[in-house]
Design a protein around this motif. Structure first.
Motif, PDB file in Angstrom:
ATOM      1  N   UNK A  21       0.832  -1.202   0.000  1.00 59.41           N
ATOM      2  CA  UNK A  21       0.000   0.000   0.000  1.00 59.41           C
ATOM      3  C   UNK A  21       0.866   1.251   0.000  1.00 59.41           C
ATOM      4  N   UNK A  22       1.961   1.205   0.723  1.00 55.94           N
ATOM      5  CA  UNK A  22       2.905   2.319   0.731  1.00 55.94           C
ATOM      6  C   UNK A  22       4.229   1.837   1.295  1.00 55.94           C
ATOM      7  N   UNK A  34      10.566   0.970   5.136  1.00 60.31           N
ATOM      8  CA  UNK A  34       9.410   0.659   5.978  1.00 60.31           C
ATOM      9  C   UNK A  34       8.163   0.814   5.120  1.00 60.31           C
ATOM     10  N   UNK A  35       7.186  -0.036   5.368  1.00 62.01           N
ATOM     11  CA  UNK A  35       5.986   0.061   4.551  1.00 62.01           C
ATOM     12  C   UNK A  35       4.828  -0.713   5.123  1.00 62.01           C
ATOM     13  N   UNK A  36       3.711  -0.621   4.413  1.00 68.47           N
ATOM     14  CA  UNK A  36       2.496  -1.328   4.794  1.00 68.47           C
ATOM     15  C   UNK A  36       2.000  -2.116   3.592  1.00 68.47           C
ATOM     16  N   UNK A  37       1.502  -3.290   3.868  1.00 64.64           N
ATOM     17  CA  UNK A  37       0.947  -4.118   2.804  1.00 64.64           C
ATOM     18  C   UNK A  37      -0.218  -4.937   3.350  1.00 64.64           C
ATOM     19  N   UNK A  53      -3.929  -6.482   7.217  1.00 69.18           N
ATOM     20  CA  UNK A  53      -2.855  -5.510   7.003  1.00 69.18           C
ATOM     21  C   UNK A  53      -1.596  -5.888   7.784  1.00 69.18           C
ATOM     22  N   UNK A  54      -0.465  -5.468   7.248  1.00 65.11           N
ATOM     23  CA  UNK A  54       0.837  -5.718   7.858  1.00 65.11           C
ATOM     24  C   UNK A  54       1.698  -4.462   7.766  1.00 65.11           C
ATOM     25  N   UNK A  55       2.647  -4.382   8.656  1.00 59.17           N
ATOM     26  CA  UNK A  55       3.695  -3.361   8.599  1.00 59.17           C
ATOM     27  C   UNK A  55       5.017  -4.112   8.588  1.00 59.17           C
TER      28      UNK A  55
END
Length: 101
Positions: A21-22, A34-37, A53-55
């Protein structure tokens, strides 16, 4: 992670997809992202866990991107990321630190 992969295979998961996602480099670090998916598991003919969701933090080590931290928002009973042996060891360690047996 090997135990988690084995669990997924035993549970009939045929696809494991992460959709970013970012993501961004950590300020001042060209070797960390670092990001989110979102993660989706597919199990034909069976109920699969809801997408969750995950970080994640990745670090470039010896020319390869390695996950050094992963956090997920999900239910461990539906998708046991924390394996029994690890959970037992953590409980034992916390009990020992607090003076328990």
């Amino acid at each position: 992670m090997t135990e988690y992969r084995d669990y997924l295979e035993r549970a009939g998961v045929v696809a494991y997809r992460r959709t970013c996602r970012e993501a961004a480099f950590l300020p001042g670090r060209s070797d960390m992202i670092v990001g989110q998916h979102d993660t989706v598991l597919e199990r034909p003919g069976q109920q699969a866990p809801k997408p969750y969701p995950n970080r994640m933090t990745l670090m470039r080590i010896e020319g390869q991107w390695k996950a050094i931290r992963i956090e997920m928002d999900g239910c461990n009973s539906e998708n046991p990321v924390i394996v029994t042996d690890m959970a037992h060891a953590q409980r034992h360690d916390l009990s020992r630190r607090s003076g328990g047996s």
